[in-house]
Design a protein around this motif. Structure first.
Motif, PDB file in Angstrom:
ATOM      1  N   TYR A  83      13.240  -3.382  -1.245  1.00 38.00           N
ATOM      2  CA  TYR A  83      12.581  -2.211  -1.838  1.00 38.00           C
ATOM      3  C   TYR A  83      11.234  -1.987  -1.156  1.00 38.00           C
ATOM      4  CZ  TYR A  83      16.126  -2.358  -5.483  1.00 38.00           C
ATOM      5  OH  TYR A  83      17.326  -2.338  -6.164  1.00 38.00           O
ATOM      6  N   TYR A  84      10.955  -0.682  -0.900  1.00 33.14           N
ATOM      7  CA  TYR A  84       9.704  -0.262  -0.269  1.00 33.14           C
ATOM      8  C   TYR A  84       9.157   0.912  -1.080  1.00 33.14           C
ATOM      9  CZ  TYR A  84      11.813  -2.727   3.719  1.00 33.14           C
ATOM     10  OH  TYR A  84      12.409  -3.645   4.531  1.00 33.14           O
ATOM     11  N   TYR A  85       7.905   1.222  -0.783  1.00 29.04           N
ATOM     12  CA  TYR A  85       7.333   2.402  -1.422  1.00 29.04           C
ATOM     13  C   TYR A  85       6.583   3.208  -0.374  1.00 29.04           C
ATOM     14  CZ  TYR A  85       4.625   5.445  -4.418  1.00 29.04           C
ATOM     15  OH  TYR A  85       4.075   6.550  -5.003  1.00 29.04           O
ATOM     16  N   VAL A  86       6.836   4.545  -0.398  1.00 32.36           N
ATOM     17  CA  VAL A  86       6.098   5.440   0.484  1.00 32.36           C
ATOM     18  C   VAL A  86       5.180   6.310  -0.372  1.00 32.36           C
ATOM     19  CG1 VAL A  86       7.809   5.436   2.331  1.00 32.36           C
ATOM     20  CG2 VAL A  86       8.050   7.073   0.443  1.00 32.36           C
ATOM     21  N   ASN A  87       3.955   6.495   0.114  1.00 32.18           N
ATOM     22  CA  ASN A  87       2.956   7.206  -0.682  1.00 32.18           C
ATOM     23  C   ASN A  87       3.063   8.722  -0.520  1.00 32.18           C
ATOM     24  OD1 ASN A  87       1.765   7.824   1.781  1.00 32.18           O
ATOM     25  ND2 ASN A  87       0.283   6.149   1.645  1.00 32.18           N
ATOM     26  N   GLU A  88       2.060   9.424  -0.997  1.00 34.13           N
ATOM     27  CA  GLU A  88       2.107  10.893  -0.979  1.00 34.13           C
ATOM     28  C   GLU A  88       2.112  11.458   0.435  1.00 34.13           C
ATOM     29  OE1 GLU A  88      -1.206  11.956  -3.371  1.00 34.13           O
ATOM     30  OE2 GLU A  88      -0.086  11.811  -5.255  1.00 34.13           O
ATOM     31  N   ALA A  89       1.638  10.655   1.385  1.00 40.39           N
ATOM     32  CA  ALA A  89       1.675  11.104   2.789  1.00 40.39           C
ATOM     33  C   ALA A  89       2.943  10.645   3.469  1.00 40.39           C
ATOM     34  CB  ALA A  89       0.452  10.570   3.537  1.00 40.39           C
ATOM     35  N   GLY A  90       3.806   9.912   2.721  1.00 39.48           N
ATOM     36  CA  GLY A  90       5.066   9.444   3.281  1.00 39.48           C
ATOM     37  C   GLY A  90       4.973   8.099   3.960  1.00 39.48           C
ATOM     38  N   ALA A  91       3.765   7.509   4.048  1.00 46.44           N
ATOM     39  CA  ALA A  91       3.590   6.243   4.758  1.00 46.44           C
ATOM     40  C   ALA A  91       3.977   5.073   3.862  1.00 46.44           C
ATOM     41  CB  ALA A  91       2.151   6.084   5.219  1.00 46.44           C
ATOM     42  N   MET A  92       4.649   4.067   4.475  1.00 46.30           N
ATOM     43  CA  MET A  92       5.002   2.845   3.761  1.00 46.30           C
ATOM     44  C   MET A  92       3.718   2.117   3.350  1.00 46.30           C
ATOM     45  SD  MET A  92       6.731  -0.604   5.328  1.00 46.30           S
ATOM     46  CE  MET A  92       8.250   0.169   5.869  1.00 46.30           C
ATOM     47  N   VAL A  93       3.646   1.683   2.064  1.00 50.34           N
ATOM     48  CA  VAL A  93       2.466   0.961   1.596  1.00 50.34           C
ATOM     49  C   VAL A  93       2.691  -0.535   1.782  1.00 50.34           C
ATOM     50  CG1 VAL A  93       1.932   2.752  -0.068  1.00 50.34           C
ATOM     51  CG2 VAL A  93       3.231   0.741  -0.795  1.00 50.34           C
ATOM     52  N   SER A  94       1.614  -1.272   1.883  1.00 47.75           N
ATOM     53  CA  SER A  94       1.691  -2.730   2.028  1.00 47.75           C
ATOM     54  C   SER A  94       0.480  -3.363   1.348  1.00 47.75           C
ATOM     55  CB  SER A  94       1.742  -3.122   3.500  1.00 47.75           C
ATOM     56  OG  SER A  94       0.595  -2.663   4.193  1.00 47.75           O
ATOM     57  N   ASN A  95       0.670  -4.633   0.962  1.00 46.69           N
ATOM     58  CA  ASN A  95      -0.407  -5.410   0.317  1.00 46.69           C
ATOM     59  C   ASN A  95      -1.018  -4.655  -0.859  1.00 46.69           C
ATOM     60  OD1 ASN A  95      -0.233  -7.552   2.239  1.00 46.69           O
ATOM     61  ND2 ASN A  95      -1.412  -6.283   3.677  1.00 46.69           N
ATOM     62  N   GLN A  96      -0.150  -4.170  -1.715  1.00 42.33           N
ATOM     63  CA  GLN A  96      -0.664  -3.307  -2.770  1.00 42.33           C
ATOM     64  C   GLN A  96       0.277  -3.250  -3.971  1.00 42.33           C
ATOM     65  OE1 GLN A  96      -1.409   0.494  -0.979  1.00 42.33           O
ATOM     66  NE2 GLN A  96      -1.212   1.590  -2.908  1.00 42.33           N
ATOM     67  N   TRP A  97      -0.366  -3.138  -5.173  1.00 45.64           N
ATOM     68  CA  TRP A  97       0.393  -2.914  -6.411  1.00 45.64           C
ATOM     69  C   TRP A  97       0.633  -1.426  -6.598  1.00 45.64           C
ATOM     70  CZ3 TRP A  97       2.514  -6.582  -9.381  1.00 45.64           C
ATOM     71  CH2 TRP A  97       2.002  -7.877  -9.355  1.00 45.64           C
ATOM     72  N   VAL A  98       1.824  -1.086  -7.095  1.00 44.22           N
ATOM     73  CA  VAL A  98       2.140   0.305  -7.410  1.00 44.22           C
ATOM     74  C   VAL A  98       2.896   0.336  -8.737  1.00 44.22           C
ATOM     75  CG1 VAL A  98       3.364   2.393  -6.704  1.00 44.22           C
ATOM     76  CG2 VAL A  98       2.282   0.938  -4.965  1.00 44.22           C
TER      77      VAL A  98
END
Length: 559
Positions: A80-95
Motif C-alpha cells: 500500500y502507498y499513498y499519493v498526495n494532492e500533487a500526485g506524489a508518493m509520500v514517504s516517512n509520514q503518517w496519513v
C-alpha cells in the motif's frame, strides 16, 4: 495483480511534497497533460496504466485509465502507498484516510497509515505468527498494523484489533485510541466494562459496571497478569502492586481465598478465622494501589474480611508483614514495641483477656462485650477472674493492656486503667516470655488479680483479703463473713463456736504458711499494701485489727 483503491476523501493530508522537476509534454512519449490531468506515454505510444512513473525525485501512480492518481491510497502487488494532492508518493509520514465502513459498529471514521522511506505502508506480514504483534518503531514508539496497513489501536491480540466488551480480559496488548496507537508501556488507566462486577466484588464501594482501571504493561508491551486466579505481585518504583487474572491492578482488600471462590464457615474457629484473615492484603485506593507491606494502615475492614464491621463503616488499625499479609491471632514486636492482633487482623486495644498458646499465638480473645465474658466494671472484672481462675493460674489465660485505639502498644509495669469511668491500679510483667501479662498473686507484698491491684476502698481503710495459693485469686471479705464462715471455731480462743456477743477475737494459725496451697488471709490498706505489723488498725466499720508479721492476730469491735 495490480489494483488501486480509491477513497472518497483524505481527512488529514500530509504536507505536499514539491515535485523535483516539472513535467514536460512530448509529442509521443513521456508526461503529457490532457484535459486537465497528467498521463504518461510509453515508447510504444501507449498510455502507462497501473504502474509508477518518476518525475524528478518523485514517483507518481498511473491508474487503470492511465491518469495520474491524486489524494488516494494505492494498492500495488499487495503493498500500500499513498499519493498526495500533487500526485506524489509520500514517504516517512503518517496519513489519516477516511474509512469506507465508518458508521458500522466499532468502526472509526478514519484509519492511520505510516508510509516508510520507500513509500510502502507498514503492514502485518501474512506469515506472521498468530501470537506475534510485529510492532514497528516510529519516532521511538512502537505501533502495530494489520495486513492492510491500518494502524491498530485499543486492545490487540493475535495481530487483530479486539472490539468486544470482554477484550480487556483476554488481550495482552493495548495500543491507545484511534488517534494515538502507540504501544502502551508502564502504567495506563483504561475504561472497561465489567458485567460481572457485582459477583466479583459484592459490597465493594469502588466499582460499577463501567470502570476506569489501571493496567501495567511491561517492556514487551504485554500486560502484567496473574495465572489461575493467583494474585500477581510486581515491584514498580520500589512499591508492591497486585494484578488479577485479567491484568487489572487490584485495590482495597484482596484475598486469594476469595478469588478462588472459597468462603468462611459461619461456625469457623478462631484459628480458622485467623488463617482466613492472613490471606488478605490491602492495596490502597484505586488511584494509588500500592500494597501496604511491612507497615501499619488504618481502614474500614473488607466486605469478606468482616462484613459487620464493613457495613458499620468504622476503620481499624492493621499491620501487614513483608509479604503484605495481615498479622492475625498473634502478638508481634514492631519497632521495639509489642502489639496484639485478633483473628480478623484488627489491632487489639484496651484491657483484654487472651487465651494464649505460648508467648505469641492467640487462641481466643475474650473481649468485654462478646460471648458473655463481660468485665466492663471493676466488680465484673473480679468475677471474671474468679470464674476463670484455673486458666489464669495456669498462665494460658492472661490479662493485657494495649493502650487506646490509636496507640495499641503493650503496656508493662504499673498502669492506671479506667474501667467504666473508674480508675484502677494494675501491674503487668516487665520481662519473661509472658511479658505484659497481668501479675497473678503476691508481688512486693501486694496482691494482684490478673494484674488488678487488690486494695481496700477509701471508705474501708483496711480489708481482709483471702488469697488462694492454688488459684492465685485474691478475694476481699467482710469481717462478719470471715469470723462466721471462714474461721468459726479456731478463730475464737476458748470457745467452740462463734459468739456474736464477743467483742474480741484472738486468731490462732490463721496464716500458717507452712502448709502448701492453702488459703491465706491478709489485711490490705487503700494503697494495696499488705499490713506487716500494726496495732488497732481501724477499718471503715466497727472493727480494729492487730497484725504481726503479716498475720492477723486479733480482731476487736471498736468501743
Amino acid at each position: 495483480m495490480r489494483k488501486q483503491t480509491k477513497l472518497v476523501a483524505v481527512l488529514s493530508t500530509a504536507a505536499l511534497l514539491a515535485i523535483g522537476a516539472s513535467m514536460t509534454s512530448f509529442a509521443a512519449t513521456g508526461w503529457v497533460e490532457e484535459d486537465g490531468t497528467w498521463v504518461y506515454y510509453n515508447r510504444d505510444e501507449e498510455r502507462a496504466t497501473e504502474e509508477w512513473k518518476k518525475s524528478g525525485d518523485n514517483w507518481f501512480w498511473l491508474d487503470d485509465n492511465g491518469e495520474m492518481a491524486v489524494d488516494q491510497l494505492v494498492e500495488d502487488d499487495d503493498d500500500y502507498y499513498y499519493v498526495n494532492e500533487a500526485g506524489a508518493m509520500v514517504s516517512n509520514q503518517w496519513v489519516a484516510i477516511e474509512n469506507e465502513d465508518a458508521g458500522d459498529d466499532d468502526e472509526p471514521d478514519y484509519y492511520w497509515y505510516y508510509f516508510q522511506s520507500n513509500g510502502k505502508a507498514y503492514q502485518r506480514s501474512d506469515n506472521a505468527s498468530p501470537t506475534s504483534i510485529g510492532a514497528k518503531t516510529i519516532n521511538g514508539k512502537k505501533y502495530a498494523f494489520d495486513e492492510e496497513g491500518r494502524m491498530l489501536y485499543g486492545w490487540v491480540e493475535d495481530g487483530e484489533r479486539q472490539t468486544d466488551d470482554e477484550a480487556w480480559k483476554t488481550a495482552d496488548y493495548y495500543f491507545g485510541d484511534e488517534n494515538d496507537g502507540a504501544m502502551s508501556l508502564g502504567w495506563r488507566q483504561i475504561n472497561i466494562t465489567d458485567t460481572e462486577y457485582e459477583e466479583a466484588q459484592p459490597g465493594d464501594e469502588y466499582w460499577d459496571e463501567e470502570q476506569d482501571r489501571w493496567f501495567y504493561f511491561q517492556t514487551s508491551g504485554k500486560k502484567v497478569v496473574a495465572d489461575d486466579n493467583e494474585l500477581k505481585t510486581k515491584t514498580i518504583n520500589g512499591k508492591k502492586y497486585g494484578f488479577d487474572d485479567t491484568g487489572r491492578m487490584v485495590s482495597s482488600w484482596y484475598s486469594s481465598e476469595v478469588a478462588t471462590g472459597a468462603t468462611l464457615a459461619s461456625n469457623a474457629t478462631a484459628q480458622q478465622i485467623g488463617d482466613w484473615s492472613s490471606s488478605f492484603m490491602y492495596f490502597s485506593d484505586p488511584e494509588d494501589g500500592a500494597r501496604y507491606t511491612k507497615g501499619w494502615f488504618k481502614v474500614v475492614p473488607g466486605y469478606y474480611l468482616e462484613q459487620d464491621e464493613y457495613e458499620d463503616g468504622s476503620d481499624y488499625w492493621y499491620y501487614a508483614d513483608g509479604d503484605g499479609e495481615l498479622y492475625a491471632n498473634t502478638i508481634e514486636t514492631i519497632k521495639g514495641k509489642k502489639y496484639a492482633f485478633n483473628a480478623n487482623g484488627r489491632m487489639i486495644d484496651g484491657l483484654v483477656f487472651l487465651t494464649m498458646d505460648g508467648s505469641k499465638e492467640i487462641v481466643t480473645v475474650h473481649a468485654d462485650d462478646e460471648e458473655g465474658d463481660e468485665y466492663n466494671t471493676g466488680d465484673d472484672f473480679d468475677i471474671f477472674v474468679e470464674n476463670h481462675d484455673d486458666d489464669i493460674k495456669a498462665g494460658t489465660l492472661r490479662c493485657y493492656y494495649f493502650g487506646d485505639s490509636d496507640d495499641g502498644a503493650m503496656k508493662t509495669g504499673k498502669q492506671t486503667v479506667e474501667i467504666d469511668g473508674e480508675k484502677y491500679s494494675f501491674k503487668f510483667k516487665t520481662s519473661s516470655s509472658t511479658k505484659g501479662s497481668g501479675i497473678v498473686g503476691e508481688d512486693d507484698h501486694k496482691l494482684y488479680n490478673a494484674g488488678k491491684l487488690v486494695e481496700a476502698d477509701s471508705d474501708d481503710k483496711y480489708k481482709i483479703v483471702a488469697y488462694d495459693e492454688a488459684t492465685g485469686v485474691s478475694t476481699k471479705m467482710d469481717v462478719d463473713k470471715f469470723l462466721k464462715e471462714v474461721k468459726p471455731h479456731e478463730a475464737v480462743k476458748g470457745e467452740d463456736a462463734y459468739d456474736e456477743d464477743e467483742t474480741t477475737w484472738v486468731l490462732d494459725n490463721v496464716d500458717d504458711k507452712e502448709n502448701d496451697n492453702q488459703v491465706l488471709y491478709y489485711l490490705v490498706n487503700t494503697s494495696g499494701s499488705m499490713v506487716k505489723s500494726k496495732t488497732n488498725a481501724k477499718d471503715g466499720e466497727d472493727y480494729k485489727f492487730t497484725v504481726k508479721d503479716y498475720l492477723i492476730t486479733e480482731i476487736a469491735i471498736e468501743n
